[in-house]
Scaffold this active site. Structure first.
Site, short mmCIF file in Angstrom:
data_model
loop_
_atom_site.label_atom_id
_atom_site.label_comp_id
_atom_site.label_asym_id
_atom_site.label_seq_id
_atom_site.Cartn_x
_atom_site.Cartn_y
_atom_site.Cartn_z
N HIS A 97 7.19 -22.69 153.65
CA HIS A 97 6.36 -23.77 154.17
C HIS A 97 6.07 -24.81 153.09
O HIS A 97 5.05 -25.51 153.13
CB HIS A 97 5.05 -23.24 154.76
N SER A 119 22.21 -46.54 141.47
CA SER A 119 21.42 -47.51 142.21
C SER A 119 21.80 -48.90 141.73
O SER A 119 22.09 -49.11 140.55
CB SER A 119 19.92 -47.27 141.97
#
Length: 479
Positions: free
Chosen positions: A187, A311
């Site tokens: 979780h 990038s």
């Protein structure tokens, strides 16, 4: 005759293409072209027609038909092996007249029979057996066998080897990192530690299980006429055992015979296969998202490629593009495979043509999967593990030892040790919402009154050492 050299169909079409698989990503999927392209479909149709002609003559099915010599059979099979750009163009020219793709193949092959004497001499019987081409066949007799052979070739010779190599690559990484302790996240929260290798082994095991299913899938075929009744067959040659002729021919091609069909082979085997491939895709998608997350967390460091740009504006970035590309292509592949599976199992009454255009998208379905496999393999090969980061993270989460401490308390209580009441609740109060240090945990253990051997075992425990038998579980990959 000398053995002909098969023409690679990947070099036939011009480089400008509408879709990315035949353009930007051509190199990654080119091996599929020899199996799942339109040219491959026509070459396989020629193959099936040739083998049907040879089968009919070799087994004396049609009275009066000659038995072909070895040289004549080799001549016919060479038509398939040398099928290339010129033959593709010729077929297209014939189809402009027939406006029917399978009929064009029939006429194409009849041309080759007519020209056989120029190659084999006037004594050849090939020029006289033209009416045995496509004998008693409906188009779907040829098409269903062609697609079964194409898909079988694509799966066994191209897709399955690539998919297996990827699973083996993941398994090798699992063995390499079997001992590497790592904080687990359930979780998204810190949980019982594991090892990186064990987590990779889970994914390798899942991939291999799907591969085993795919390797065992059947490829069915039929050749029984316009509505699956052998109607024209028994009228034309009533003395032949047509079911046996049909079965032996289909099995000669290496396929499983389907004795009960309408005009079409029912395609259920395709739906089963595509569901299995889609499931492999989805497990691989899970691997891609997990590895992407590990990269984001710093578990993996990507090895920069010299000269590459991560990038356009941020020079420091090395983006996990291989895994992102894989995710998208796996989703595209699954969407196509799911559509194929759902559409192909339905045909109105004895025949409709929904399957015809649908099956022409088998290539893209496997192509997107192949592209994803290629990207994941490249991405995995460019990863290093940051063991120091994993060690720091484990040392910052001593509260994960609450589980073994309370479990040891439960065992002690069962053995009759006093003072072990409410172990879960006491550890919950100690650990929930808090970051503990080693001293915090050991102080708590010292105050429990556990038997000394149990206390010593717990005091020696660290988050990095609390991985159970995770490392040994990796060995189940070879089981």
């Amino acid at each position: 005759m000398t053995s002909p050299v098969r023409v690679p169909l990947a070099d036939v079409f011009p480089p400008i293409a509408l879709g990315p698989l035949d353009g930007r990503y051509r190199a990654a999927v080119a091996p599929l072209v020899d199996h799942l392209s339109e040219a491959a479909l026509n070459r396989m149709r020629v193959h099936v027609e040739v083998e049907w002609l040879i089968h009919l003559t070799s087994h004396h099915v049609v009275p009066g038909a000659p038995v072909l010599s070895q040289e004549e059979r080799a001549y016919l099979r060479a038509v398939v092996e040398t099928f290339g750009p010129d033959e593709i163009a010729e077929l297209a020219e014939i189809e402009r007249t027939t406006v029917h793709d399978v009929k064009a193949v029939e006429y194409f092959l009849k041309r080759r029979l007519a020209s056989a004497p120029a190659v084999l001499g006037e004594d050849t019987v090939l020029a006289g057996v033209g009416e045995l081409v496509h004998f008693a066949c409906t188009s779907e007799d040829i098409n269903n066998l062609s697609y079964a052979l194409m898909v079988r070739g694509a799966v066994r010779e191209v897709w399955l080897p690539a998919a297996t190599e990827l699973a083996d690559q993941v398994a090798a990484m699992a063995h390499e990192h079997a001992q590497q302790p790592m904080l687990a996240l359930t979780h998204g929260q810190p949980a019982t530690p594991t090892t990186l290798g064990k987590e990779l082994a889970v994914l390798a095991y899942r991939l291999r299980r799907q591969l085993a299913r795919i390797a065992g899938d059947e490829f069915l075929g039929k050749i029984n006429g316009a509505t699956g009744t052998f109607g024209a067959h028994v009228v034309a040659v009533p003395g032949a055992d047509w079911p046996t002729v049909s079965r032996t021919f289909v099995e000669h091609l290496g396929l499983t015979w389907n004795p009960l069909t309408t005009q079409i082979e029912s395609h259920d085997w395709q739906a089963e296969l595509y569901a299995d491939v889609a499931r492999y895709n989805r497990v691989l998608h899970n691997l891609a998202t997990d590895v992407w997350t590990y990269i984001s967390r710093g578990v993996f460091i990507q090895v920069p490629v010299a000269g590459a740009t991560g990038s356009s504006t941020m020079p420091h970035k090395v983006n996990p593009i291989r895994f992102e590309n894989a995710e998208a292509n796996l989703e595209m592949s699954c969407a196509l495979l799911d559509t194929l599976s759902a559409t192909l199992v339905t045909s109105r009454l004895q025949r409709d043509l929904t399957d015809s255009t649908t099956q022409r998208n088998i290539g893209p379905a496997f192509g997107h999967s192949m592209l994803a496999i290629d990207n994941v393999r490249r991405g995995l090969a460019a990863l290093n593990v940051d063991a120091a980061m994993l060690a720091r993270e484990l040392d910052e989460n001593w509260e994960v030892l609450g589980e073994p401490v309370q479990s040891a308390m439960r065992a002690a209580a069962v053995a009759g040790v006093t003072g072990m009441e409410n172990p879960y609740e006491r550890l919950k109060e100690l650990t929930r919402g808090r970051r503990l240090t080693a001293d915090d945990m050991r102080t708590f253990i010292d105050g429990l009154g556990l038997p000394e051997d149990v206390a010593d075992r717990l005091r020696a425990l660290t988050p990095a050492g609390y991985t159970g038998i995770a490392a040994e579980l990796v060995d189940h990959l070879e089981g």
